[in-house]
Scaffold this motif. Structure first.
Motif, PDB file in Angstrom:
ATOM      1  N   ASN A 115      -0.612  -4.515  10.411  1.00  0.00           N
ATOM      2  CA  ASN A 115      -0.291  -3.480  11.399  1.00  0.00           C
ATOM      3  C   ASN A 115      -0.182  -4.057  12.801  1.00  0.00           C
ATOM      4  O   ASN A 115       0.205  -3.353  13.731  1.00  0.00           O
ATOM      5  CB  ASN A 115      -1.366  -2.386  11.392  1.00  0.00           C
ATOM      6  N   GLY A 166      -6.288   0.086  11.853  1.00  0.00           N
ATOM      7  CA  GLY A 166      -5.305   1.022  12.371  1.00  0.00           C
ATOM      8  C   GLY A 166      -4.316   0.361  13.306  1.00  0.00           C
ATOM      9  O   GLY A 166      -4.289  -0.857  13.463  1.00  0.00           O
ATOM     10  N   LYS A 192       0.346   0.727   7.647  1.00  0.00           N
ATOM     11  CA  LYS A 192      -0.661   1.107   6.662  1.00  0.00           C
ATOM     12  C   LYS A 192      -1.448   2.306   7.223  1.00  0.00           C
ATOM     13  O   LYS A 192      -1.669   2.366   8.428  1.00  0.00           O
ATOM     14  CB  LYS A 192      -1.645  -0.054   6.421  1.00  0.00           C
ATOM     15  N   PRO A 193      -1.821   3.248   6.377  1.00  0.00           N
ATOM     16  CA  PRO A 193      -1.917   3.213   4.917  1.00  0.00           C
ATOM     17  C   PRO A 193      -0.638   3.498   4.142  1.00  0.00           C
ATOM     18  O   PRO A 193      -0.683   3.596   2.922  1.00  0.00           O
ATOM     19  CB  PRO A 193      -2.963   4.292   4.634  1.00  0.00           C
ATOM     20  N   SER A 234      -9.748  -3.557   5.336  1.00  0.00           N
ATOM     21  CA  SER A 234      -9.851  -2.238   5.961  1.00  0.00           C
ATOM     22  C   SER A 234      -9.511  -1.134   4.973  1.00  0.00           C
ATOM     23  O   SER A 234      -8.799  -1.355   3.984  1.00  0.00           O
ATOM     24  CB  SER A 234      -8.910  -2.132   7.165  1.00  0.00           C
ATOM     25  N   THR A 282      -6.018   1.320   0.974  1.00  0.00           N
ATOM     26  CA  THR A 282      -5.289   2.531   0.585  1.00  0.00           C
ATOM     27  C   THR A 282      -3.803   2.236   0.397  1.00  0.00           C
ATOM     28  O   THR A 282      -3.184   2.685  -0.578  1.00  0.00           O
ATOM     29  CB  THR A 282      -5.474   3.635   1.639  1.00  0.00           C
ATOM     30  N   SER A 302      -7.563   1.421   5.530  1.00  0.00           N
ATOM     31  CA  SER A 302      -6.131   1.727   5.542  1.00  0.00           C
ATOM     32  C   SER A 302      -5.345   0.711   4.728  1.00  0.00           C
ATOM     33  O   SER A 302      -4.385   1.062   4.033  1.00  0.00           O
ATOM     34  CB  SER A 302      -5.605   1.774   6.984  1.00  0.00           C
TER      35      SER A 302
END
Length: 211
Positions: free
Chosen positions: A108, A47, A141-142, A165, A170, A167
């Motif tokens: 991220n 995240g 992301k995601p 991960s 995805t 995210s």
């Protein structure tokens, strides 16, 4: 044959997730939220730090307004003390070079953080001009935008993503890209369920890429 490999950074190129999550656990405990390492990985890996802040608050942490800057400073201090590459990464990049396959980073994380971790391992120069950061592009992301932007930059027709991960996986699936899911700490069932091809050692990647 794939014509671009897009790497996540934390937990894929550099073994930073354990270090960063321990810092967050220690920090959040000071604000009334006690978490295990398993909790932290489950809640936060993949995240953004803004997302970490909001999730921690929802779990009961009484965080100040400047918390994201505070936690970044604490994490940077620990990472500067020594962040190893993920085992096998250097050999994998050499293999990609030998086969003429370009690679980049889509993360991220902040560029400053990647400069710390990649820089101490001699890889900053390799990635600094092909680094796609959510903090620069303004979308994380995601959402698939990071991966799509990287692919467009290289004019790639058949990119592949390496992620660790939920995210990230995805985002790759949403971008209609093949995703290799690096599972170093568990069996990778969660990543597999999202559509990743799970592997547990970087030495497996050349075979997965048909090299």
């Amino acid at each position: 044959m794939h014509d671009l490999v897009i790497f996540d950074c934390d937990g894929v190129l550099v073994d930073s997730e354990l270090l960063s999550n321990q810092v967050m656990i220690d920090n959040l405990a000071r604000y009334g939220l006690k978490l295990t390492l398993e909790d932290s990985f489950g809640f936060f890996v993949g995240g953004t730090m803004t997302g970490v802040r909001d999730k921690a608050r929802s779990l009961g942490a009484d965080l100040p307004e400047d918390w994201t800057e505070e936690i970044y400073e604490e994490i940077y201090e620990v990472l500067k003390a020594g962040t190893p590459l993920v085992s096998g990464v250097r050999e994998l990049l050499a293999k990609l070079d030998a086969n003429g396959i370009p690679f980049c980073v889509a993360s991220n994380g902040r560029p400053e953080k990647m400069q710390i971790t990649l820089g101490q391992n001699g890889l900053w120069e390799r990635f600094k001009d092909v680094m796609f950061s959510a903090h620069v592009l303004g979308v994380a992301k995601p959402d698939p935008t990071l991966f799509l932007t990287a692919s467009q930059f290289f004019g790639a027709q058949s990119p592949v993503v390496v992620e660790d991960s939920a995210s990230g996986v995805t985002a790759a699936i949403r971008a209609n890209m093949r995703c290799l899911g690096y599972a170093a700490h568990d069996d990778g069932a969660g990543l597999s369920a999202l559509g990743a091809e799970v592997f547990s050692d970087m030495s497996h990647v050349p075979g997965l890429l048909g090299l």
